[in-house]
Design a protein around this motif. Structure first.
Motif, PDB file in Angstrom:
ATOM      1  N   ILE A  17       4.882  15.794  14.930  1.00 42.17           N
ATOM      2  CA  ILE A  17       4.854  14.902  13.500  1.00 42.17           C
ATOM      3  C   ILE A  17       4.625  13.007  14.340  1.00 42.17           C
ATOM      4  O   ILE A  17       6.105  13.616  15.259  1.00 42.17           O
ATOM      5  N   LEU A  18       4.079  12.500  13.942  1.00 45.98           N
ATOM      6  CA  LEU A  18       4.454  11.450  14.750  1.00 45.98           C
ATOM      7  C   LEU A  18       4.389  10.684  13.122  1.00 45.98           C
ATOM      8  O   LEU A  18       4.068  10.405  12.532  1.00 45.98           O
ATOM      9  N   ASP A  19       5.188   9.506  13.774  1.00 47.51           N
ATOM     10  CA  ASP A  19       5.961   8.621  12.810  1.00 47.51           C
ATOM     11  C   ASP A  19       5.658   8.814  10.949  1.00 47.51           C
ATOM     12  O   ASP A  19       4.892   8.611  10.535  1.00 47.51           O
ATOM     13  N   PRO A  20       6.756  10.049  10.779  1.00 49.17           N
ATOM     14  CA  PRO A  20       6.855  10.366   9.387  1.00 49.17           C
ATOM     15  C   PRO A  20       7.774   9.520   7.907  1.00 49.17           C
ATOM     16  O   PRO A  20       8.616   9.774   7.854  1.00 49.17           O
ATOM     17  N   GLY A  21       6.520   8.811   7.637  1.00 48.32           N
ATOM     18  CA  GLY A  21       6.670   8.054   6.734  1.00 48.32           C
ATOM     19  C   GLY A  21       6.620   8.864   5.168  1.00 48.32           C
ATOM     20  O   GLY A  21       6.949  10.468   5.338  1.00 48.32           O
ATOM     21  N   PRO A  22       7.131   7.689   4.119  1.00 51.42           N
ATOM     22  CA  PRO A  22       6.991   8.416   2.886  1.00 51.42           C
ATOM     23  C   PRO A  22       6.715   9.618   2.276  1.00 51.42           C
ATOM     24  O   PRO A  22       4.493   9.170   2.599  1.00 51.42           O
ATOM     25  N   GLY A  23       6.772  10.566   2.256  1.00 57.51           N
ATOM     26  CA  GLY A  23       5.733  11.361   1.498  1.00 57.51           C
ATOM     27  C   GLY A  23       5.499  12.667   2.570  1.00 57.51           C
ATOM     28  O   GLY A  23       4.547  13.456   2.088  1.00 57.51           O
ATOM     29  N   THR A  24       5.939  13.049   4.128  1.00 63.83           N
ATOM     30  CA  THR A  24       5.390  13.468   5.134  1.00 63.83           C
ATOM     31  C   THR A  24       5.636  15.450   4.850  1.00 63.83           C
ATOM     32  O   THR A  24       4.570  15.810   4.157  1.00 63.83           O
ATOM     33  N   VAL A  32       1.059  -1.092   0.147  1.00 64.56           N
ATOM     34  CA  VAL A  32       0.007  -0.420   0.012  1.00 64.56           C
ATOM     35  C   VAL A  32       0.257   1.284  -0.139  1.00 64.56           C
ATOM     36  O   VAL A  32       0.575   2.492  -0.465  1.00 64.56           O
ATOM     37  N   VAL A  33       1.486   1.068   0.803  1.00 61.73           N
ATOM     38  CA  VAL A  33       2.533   2.217   0.747  1.00 61.73           C
ATOM     39  C   VAL A  33       3.883   2.531  -0.549  1.00 61.73           C
ATOM     40  O   VAL A  33       3.770   3.797  -1.167  1.00 61.73           O
ATOM     41  N   ARG A  42      -2.513   4.315  -0.265  1.00 63.54           N
ATOM     42  CA  ARG A  42      -3.139   5.591   0.305  1.00 63.54           C
ATOM     43  C   ARG A  42      -1.668   6.557   0.429  1.00 63.54           C
ATOM     44  O   ARG A  42      -0.626   5.781   0.785  1.00 63.54           O
ATOM     45  N   ALA A  43      -1.599   7.385   1.250  1.00 61.92           N
ATOM     46  CA  ALA A  43      -0.778   7.974   1.947  1.00 61.92           C
ATOM     47  C   ALA A  43       0.224   7.749   2.883  1.00 61.92           C
ATOM     48  O   ALA A  43      -0.386   6.949   3.240  1.00 61.92           O
ATOM     49  N   SER A  44       1.500   8.001   2.826  1.00 62.31           N
ATOM     50  CA  SER A  44       1.827   7.361   4.299  1.00 62.31           C
ATOM     51  C   SER A  44       2.927   8.387   5.080  1.00 62.31           C
ATOM     52  O   SER A  44       3.975   8.004   5.468  1.00 62.31           O
TER      53      SER A  44
END
Ligand SMILES: [Zn+2]
Length: 253
Positions: free
Chosen positions: A36-43, A15-16, A21-23
């Motif tokens: 920010i909690l848990d800045p995944g790819p694209g934050t 999904v990532v 969905r955005a991540s």
């Protein structure tokens, strides 16, 4: 008033990778303190799109070093400190995020920050007007802690990636809002894949009875099962109001 915005609701590889969905992570604001909690790819990209200013962030909280939780950490530190020109911002992360093979915070960026704090189990931390505490260590392939925020007296728990285990729940008792990372629709056959599934979420909600539950961090099996329908069914079965988060969802507390 405290404010939360889900910059992404994707979990797990597929999904990532496909950005079904955005991540991005979760943006949290209370009385001028912004995290920010848990800045995944694209934050960084999602923040710019939502006109949320990175340099206004007070801190970044990393529950664990997996890429869907930490990929944008470095770029956010660089943006937040204006490339090191301004010493500011605080990063909270498990010890292994700082030392050893899984270190995710680049050494050259570290002096740019006002502070780096190591997350341990069941500890309390403070950033500006927001205090938060960590859960017991989760059962997940890397060192992982859930985070329970106190936002002007409202308790918001983030039960991040974990396998369900008996000792998990005590850390999350008394949460008004409980956000659960529900990667799996059904349990994964391999014990190596340590994520929550819907049956366990049902049990968790029946026992903890939060005022409101929010499902997020969906893997492919959850996307196929339609998170909104899963949330409706869980609400019916448990009596707890449950919503499935969507990208950009806002919560005013
Ligand atoms: Zn993970």
């Amino acid at each position: 008033m405290a404010f939360i915005k889900f910059l992404g609701t994707a979990g797990a590889r597929y999904v990532v990778a496909r950005q079904l969905r955005a991540s991005g992570g979760v943006y949290i604001e209370d009385q001028g303190t912004r995290l920010i909690l848990d800045p995944g790819p694209g934050t960084l990209v999602y923040m710019a799109r939502e006109k949320l200013r990175v340099e206004k962030l007070s801190g970044l909280v990393i529950s664990h070093v997996h890429l869907d939780h930490a990929a944008d950490l470095n770029v956010l530190v660089d943006a937040l400190t204006e490339g090191g020109l301004k010493k500011r911002g605080r990063v909270f992360l498990p010890r292994e995020g700082l030392y050893g093979e899984n270190a995710v915070l680049l050494p050259y960026l570290r002096p740019y920050l006002e502070d780096i704090e190591i997350l341990g189990p069941q500890k309390t931390y403070q950033v500006g007007s927001i205090s938060f505490r960590t859960s017991v260590r989760h059962h997940h392939p890397v060192e992982t802690y859930g985070v329970i925020f106190d936002l002007s007296g409202v308790r918001v728990g983030f039960m991040v990636d974990t396998l369900y285990f008996p000792g998990l729940l005590s850390s999350y008792e008394g949460c008004d809002f409980l956000v659960l990372n529900v990667v799996r629709y059904k349990p994964h056959p391999s014990p190596q894949v340590q994520h929550l599934c819907v049956a366990h979420v049902k049990e968790i909600l029946e026992r903890l009875k939060p005022r409101q539950a929010i499902l997020t961090h969906f893997g492919m099996t959850m996307i196929r099962a339609h998170p909104k329908q899963v949330a409706q069914r869980l609400a019916r079965e448990t009596g707890v109001p449950v919503v499935a988060a969507w990208d950009g969802m806002e919560l005013e507390l």
